[in-house]
Design an enzyme around this catalytic site. Structure first.
Site, PDB file in Angstrom:
ATOM      1  N   SER A 123      34.826  31.411  33.565  1.00 48.27           N
ATOM      2  CA  SER A 123      34.278  32.473  34.331  1.00 48.27           C
ATOM      3  C   SER A 123      32.853  32.980  33.780  1.00 48.27           C
ATOM      4  O   SER A 123      32.493  33.038  32.505  1.00 48.27           O
ATOM      5  CB  SER A 123      35.155  33.598  34.325  1.00 48.27           C
ATOM      6  N   TYR A 146      28.356  33.972  38.993  1.00 49.90           N
ATOM      7  CA  TYR A 146      28.219  35.143  40.091  1.00 49.90           C
ATOM      8  C   TYR A 146      26.682  35.022  40.158  1.00 49.90           C
ATOM      9  O   TYR A 146      26.158  35.075  39.224  1.00 49.90           O
ATOM     10  CB  TYR A 146      28.787  36.154  39.522  1.00 49.90           C
ATOM     11  N   THR A 172      30.983  31.724  43.173  1.00 50.08           N
ATOM     12  CA  THR A 172      31.862  32.425  43.966  1.00 50.08           C
ATOM     13  C   THR A 172      31.180  33.316  44.908  1.00 50.08           C
ATOM     14  O   THR A 172      30.090  34.251  44.662  1.00 50.08           O
ATOM     15  CB  THR A 172      32.566  33.205  42.892  1.00 50.08           C
ATOM     16  N   LYS A 245      33.230  28.616  46.083  1.00 47.71           N
ATOM     17  CA  LYS A 245      34.421  29.338  46.069  1.00 47.71           C
ATOM     18  C   LYS A 245      34.647  30.688  46.674  1.00 47.71           C
ATOM     19  O   LYS A 245      33.838  31.521  46.461  1.00 47.71           O
ATOM     20  CB  LYS A 245      34.987  29.552  44.311  1.00 47.71           C
ATOM     21  N   HIS A 269      40.347  34.876  46.205  1.00 53.65           N
ATOM     22  CA  HIS A 269      40.300  35.521  44.985  1.00 53.65           C
ATOM     23  C   HIS A 269      41.698  36.149  44.377  1.00 53.65           C
ATOM     24  O   HIS A 269      41.625  37.398  43.972  1.00 53.65           O
ATOM     25  CB  HIS A 269      39.313  36.723  45.031  1.00 53.65           C
TER      26      HIS A 269
HETATM   27  C1  FNR Z   1      40.179  36.315  38.933  1.00 55.80           C
HETATM   28  N1  FNR Z   1      39.490  35.440  39.648  1.00 55.80           N
HETATM   29  C2  FNR Z   1      38.226  35.105  39.436  1.00 55.80           C
HETATM   30  N2  FNR Z   1      37.420  34.486  40.353  1.00 55.80           N
HETATM   31  C3  FNR Z   1      36.206  34.160  39.845  1.00 55.80           C
HETATM   32  O1  FNR Z   1      35.441  33.460  40.662  1.00 55.80           O
HETATM   33  N3  FNR Z   1      35.648  34.668  38.826  1.00 55.80           N
HETATM   34  C4  FNR Z   1      36.158  35.569  37.971  1.00 55.80           C
HETATM   35  O2  FNR Z   1      35.862  36.306  36.860  1.00 55.80           O
HETATM   36  C5  FNR Z   1      37.559  35.970  38.223  1.00 55.80           C
HETATM   37  N4  FNR Z   1      38.136  36.826  37.563  1.00 55.80           N
HETATM   38  C6  FNR Z   1      39.783  36.986  37.768  1.00 55.80           C
HETATM   39  C7  FNR Z   1      40.289  37.843  36.813  1.00 55.80           C
HETATM   40  C8  FNR Z   1      41.849  37.812  37.105  1.00 55.80           C
HETATM   41  C9  FNR Z   1      42.720  38.717  36.288  1.00 55.80           C
HETATM   42  C10 FNR Z   1      42.685  37.075  38.427  1.00 55.80           C
HETATM   43  C11 FNR Z   1      43.956  37.151  38.796  1.00 55.80           C
HETATM   44  C12 FNR Z   1      41.695  36.385  39.115  1.00 55.80           C
HETATM   45  C13 FNR Z   1      39.914  34.600  40.861  1.00 55.80           C
HETATM   46  C14 FNR Z   1      40.623  33.516  40.461  1.00 55.80           C
HETATM   47  O3  FNR Z   1      39.716  32.678  40.128  1.00 55.80           O
HETATM   48  C15 FNR Z   1      41.514  32.737  41.373  1.00 55.80           C
HETATM   49  O4  FNR Z   1      40.726  32.821  42.605  1.00 55.80           O
HETATM   50  C16 FNR Z   1      42.900  33.284  41.645  1.00 55.80           C
HETATM   51  O5  FNR Z   1      43.379  33.997  40.679  1.00 55.80           O
HETATM   52  C17 FNR Z   1      43.849  32.521  42.348  1.00 55.80           C
HETATM   53  O6  FNR Z   1      45.204  33.141  42.559  1.00 55.80           O
HETATM   54  P1  FNR Z   1      46.217  33.082  41.640  1.00 55.80           P
HETATM   55  O7  FNR Z   1      46.625  31.734  40.991  1.00 55.80           O
HETATM   56  O8  FNR Z   1      45.912  34.103  40.345  1.00 55.80           O
HETATM   57  O9  FNR Z   1      47.717  33.696  42.449  1.00 55.80           O
HETATM   58  C1  LAC Z   2      38.203  39.995  39.138  1.00 50.53           C
HETATM   59  C2  LAC Z   2      36.554  39.698  39.065  1.00 50.53           C
HETATM   60  C3  LAC Z   2      36.374  39.717  37.321  1.00 50.53           C
HETATM   61  O1  LAC Z   2      38.932  39.525  40.041  1.00 50.53           O
HETATM   62  O2  LAC Z   2      36.152  38.141  39.669  1.00 50.53           O
HETATM   63  O3  LAC Z   2      38.507  41.035  38.485  1.00 50.53           O
END
Ligand code: FNR
Ligand code: LAC
Length: 375
Positions: A123, A146, A172, A245, A269
């Protein structure tokens, strides 16, 4: 980490299920180990968490019309994604703040991905710099980006990722603004002392950023004016393939492919952005049909079982990504915990494939799954 989840050394022998046999077990164990604000940040969805719940529940609406009398004595999980060989079709989704889960942080997650022959998507908001993560393993790794209003800074992130040896850029696009995480807002969530979004420190010059400024960071820095036209600009910044994404619509996926992207991650997300979005598993086949093989389609969101992975691949996804399950493994056992969680999901997938009559992921096709008929 033993089956009892013991990883020794960590103070506090919080009570937890003796054996960690399912992702739900790992989540319970993580909940007992993590400070509440950290657990809440990791588990939260946006607003009423309708999409968070729908992502997981939607898998129950799909049934597997399994085949029999096929040789399934040695199910093979290996495949390729973006032409890169992987031993498992289960990638690690980009999630922020791994050091908040465990001191191993993103270095542990990266090493675990390499140990399992899969890919970490690191990330932008990692608590370890993209360069340090890249040094942790020689295995394929992707960088999640991002796009900032400051396009020069964005360009520098892409150039740093390419120089550090990342194998793809994952942009993303579902976070023009941050979804509303009520628990974080109520609890005044912030990154614990000593942790920073290490890739952004220079950009956020006014002192080390903390999580309480997460929504401010997104509001201040994310470029909500991003459009399909910017994908061409992004592709020209490096030689790395670009993956988009955060798409759920077939027409948006087709537009991304027309802009020359190499992959699409069907994602909402993890239910953390627009509450009310469809479950990702229900969006896969429409996107796959619209993409028509011109790019790899992956999916994430609510994947907690090997059978969930099987359904996603049968509906046409090339691979899946998991977010929260990895965080639970990290919280309980650091690098070894992430390895154990990925191994658990791989074993569940191999068993599901055998029981469905499939010897390789290539045999997982649409004919295997259907919506369960209302009783
Ligand atoms: C995320 N996700 C996310 N996506 C992204 O593109 N950049 C990021 O920094 C983050 N940060 C992030 C933090 C936390 C705590 C979570 C739970 C999710 C989204 C992540 O990439 C993904 O799309 C989801 O987590 C997929 O769903 P599940 O497997 O958590 O149910
Ligand atoms: C989140 C951001 C950091 O889901 O992507 O918390």
């Amino acid at each position: 980490v033993g089956k009892d989840g013991k990883n020794g050394g960590r103070e506090g022998k919080a009570k937890r299920p003796r054996k960690l046999l399912t992702i739900a077990d790992w989540q319970r164990a993580a909940r007992q180990r993590l400070p509440r604000p950290a657990y809440d940040y990791f588990r939260s969805g946006a607003d009423d968490e309708l999409t968070l719940e729908r992502n997981e529940r939607a898998y129950d609406d799909w049934v597997i019309w399994y085949r029999v009398l096929r040789d399934v004595s040695a199910p093979r999980l290996a495949t390729t994604v973006l032409g890169q060989e992987i031993q498992s079709p289960i990638l690690i989704a980009p999630t922020a703040y791994h050091r908040m889960a465990h001191p191993d942080g993103e270095l542990g997650t990266a090493r675990a991905a390499a140990a399992r022959g899969t890919i970490l998507v690191a990330s932008t908001l990692a608590t370890t710099s993209l360069e340090e993560i890249a040094e942790a393993t020689r295995a394929p790794k992707w960088f999640q980006l991002y796009v900032h209003k400051d396009r020069g800074f964005t360009k520098s992130l892409v150039e740093r990722a390419e120089a550090a040896g990342y194998d793809a850029i994952v942009v993303t696009v579902d976070t023009p603004v941050l979804g509303r995480r009520l628990r974080d807002e109520r609890g005044g969530f912030g990154l614990p002392e000593g942790l920073r979004m290490e890739n952004l420190v220079a950009a956020l010059a006014e002192g080390p950023p903390d999580g309480s400024t997460l929504s401010h960071y997104v509001a201040d820095r994310h470029d909500a004016s991003l459009t399909f036209a910017d994908l061409a600009w992004l592709r020209e910044l490096s030689h790395m393939p670009v993956v988009v994404k955060g798409v759920v619509r077939a027409d948006d996926a087709a537009a991304c492919v027309s802009a020359g992207v190499a992959g699409i991650i069907v994602s909402n997300h993890g239910g953390r952005q627009l509450d009310g979005a469809p479950a990702t598993i229900d969006a896969v086949s429409g996107v796959v049909d619209a993409v028509g093989g011109r790019a790899d389609v992956l999916v994430d969101g609510g994947i907690r079982r090997g059978t969930d992975v099987l359904k996603a691949l049968a509906l046409g996804a090339r691979a899946v990504l998991v977010g929260r399950p990895v965080l639970w493994g990290l919280a309980v056992g650091g690098e070894a915990g992430v390895v154990a969680v990925l191994e658990l999901l791989d074993k569940e997938l191999a068993r599901a494939m055998a029981l469905a009559g499939c010897a390789s992921v290539a045999e997982l096709d649409r004919g295997l799954v259907a919506r369960s008929r209302a009783r």
